[in-house]
Design an enzyme around this catalytic site. Structure first.
Site, PDB file in Angstrom:
ATOM      1  N   HIS A 132       0.846  -1.194   0.000  1.00  0.00           N
ATOM      2  CA  HIS A 132       0.000   0.000   0.000  1.00  0.00           C
ATOM      3  C   HIS A 132       0.882   1.244   0.000  1.00  0.00           C
ATOM      4  O   HIS A 132       1.831   1.344   0.783  1.00  0.00           O
ATOM      5  CB  HIS A 132      -0.905   0.002   1.236  1.00  0.00           C
ATOM      6  CG  HIS A 132      -1.729   1.246   1.380  1.00  0.00           C
ATOM      7  ND1 HIS A 132      -1.594   2.109   2.446  1.00  0.00           N
ATOM      8  CD2 HIS A 132      -2.707   1.770   0.591  1.00  0.00           C
ATOM      9  CE1 HIS A 132      -2.450   3.109   2.311  1.00  0.00           C
ATOM     10  NE2 HIS A 132      -3.128   2.938   1.194  1.00  0.00           N
ATOM     11  N   SER A 133       0.597   2.194  -0.899  1.00  0.00           N
ATOM     12  CA  SER A 133       1.265   3.490  -0.932  1.00  0.00           C
ATOM     13  C   SER A 133       2.789   3.322  -1.083  1.00  0.00           C
ATOM     14  O   SER A 133       3.254   2.701  -2.037  1.00  0.00           O
ATOM     15  CB  SER A 133       0.884   4.287   0.316  1.00  0.00           C
ATOM     16  OG  SER A 133       1.202   5.652   0.176  1.00  0.00           O
ATOM     17  N   TYR A 134       3.586   3.852  -0.138  1.00  0.00           N
ATOM     18  CA  TYR A 134       5.042   3.660  -0.174  1.00  0.00           C
ATOM     19  C   TYR A 134       5.395   2.181  -0.219  1.00  0.00           C
ATOM     20  O   TYR A 134       6.444   1.809  -0.773  1.00  0.00           O
ATOM     21  CB  TYR A 134       5.676   4.335   1.050  1.00  0.00           C
ATOM     22  CG  TYR A 134       7.028   3.802   1.441  1.00  0.00           C
ATOM     23  CD1 TYR A 134       8.161   4.094   0.684  1.00  0.00           C
ATOM     24  CD2 TYR A 134       7.183   3.008   2.580  1.00  0.00           C
ATOM     25  CE1 TYR A 134       9.411   3.604   1.050  1.00  0.00           C
ATOM     26  CE2 TYR A 134       8.430   2.521   2.955  1.00  0.00           C
ATOM     27  CZ  TYR A 134       9.541   2.802   2.180  1.00  0.00           C
ATOM     28  OH  TYR A 134      10.769   2.312   2.544  1.00  0.00           O
TER      29      TYR A 134
END
Length: 222
Positions: A76-78
């Site tokens: 998720h995300s980074y």
């Protein structure tokens, strides 16, 4: 039974996956919730030398400790930076690589390369009083968040050829969050062969806003 490895994003912790992990386990699967140096349950280990490689090592070591052979890897995300790095080492063992509203680097790209002036000014501005620690972006404040190691945002992913051996590639885009840095990845995954694409009516917190949809996408990887 399928094995899942869930990798969280910047400033956060594995608690963002608590419900998803519980439901996957209830369905009979095994789950590793990645614990990253300097963040979440390990925030007390923060130090200026933590890099993207540190976090990739963390995930690979936790996969080894769990005894997983083949597995579904989720970022998720980074966390998209991390799972891409893991794929450069363990790609042949990854049955599905899932990006949940996540950064999708190409060879030689860092997260810095994939963000713009707003993020860059924030990363550098954070150094004035907390060297090597980046505060959560404005608007993302949450009691569970903690400063993020700067060097993880500057180190690039280097492809090895192993990442090409991943079984399936899935991208989930949150279409109810603006401004989003992820729309450029939609253009990429919908024009390149070999991608499965989903949209979620969600903020950046896809797992929290659309838990059932997220669960069904992951169960579809089993």
């Amino acid at each position: 039974m399928t094995d899942y490895v869930l990798v969280h994003g910047a400033w956060g912790g594995s608690w963002g996956y608590d419900r998803l992990a519980r439901e996957l386990r209830a369905a009979g699967h095994r789950v590793v919730l990645a614990q990253l140096a300097g963040l979440g349950t390990r925030r007390g280990e923060f130090h200026p030398g933590i890099t993207l490689t540190t976090h990739i090592d963390d995930v690979c070591n936790q996969i080894a400790s769990a005894g997983f052979d083949r597995f579904v890897l989720v970022g998720h995300s980074y966390g998209g930076m991390i799972v891409t790095g893991v794929a450069t080492r363990l790609g042949a063992r990854i049955t599905a690589l899932v990006y949940l509203d996540a950064f999708l680097p190409q060879d030689g790209q860092s997260l810095w390369d994939l963000t713009g002036d707003f993020e860059h000014n924030h990363y550098i501005g954070s150094q004035k009083f907390t060297p090597a620690a980046v505060a959560p972006l404005p608007g993302l404040e949450h009691p569970g968040l903690s400063p993020h190691p700067l060097l993880t945002l500057l180190e690039a992913v280097k492809f090895t050829g192993e990442e090409a051996k991943v079984g399936r590639r899935i991208y989930v885009f949150a279409n109810a969050w603006e401004p989003t840095p992820f729309r450029k990845f939609v253009a990429r995954v919908t024009s390149e062969k070999g991608w499965e694409y989903h949209e979620a009516k969600a903020s950046h917190d896809v797992m929290g806003d659309q838990p059932e949809q997220t669960l069904q996408i992951l169960l579809g990887c089993a």
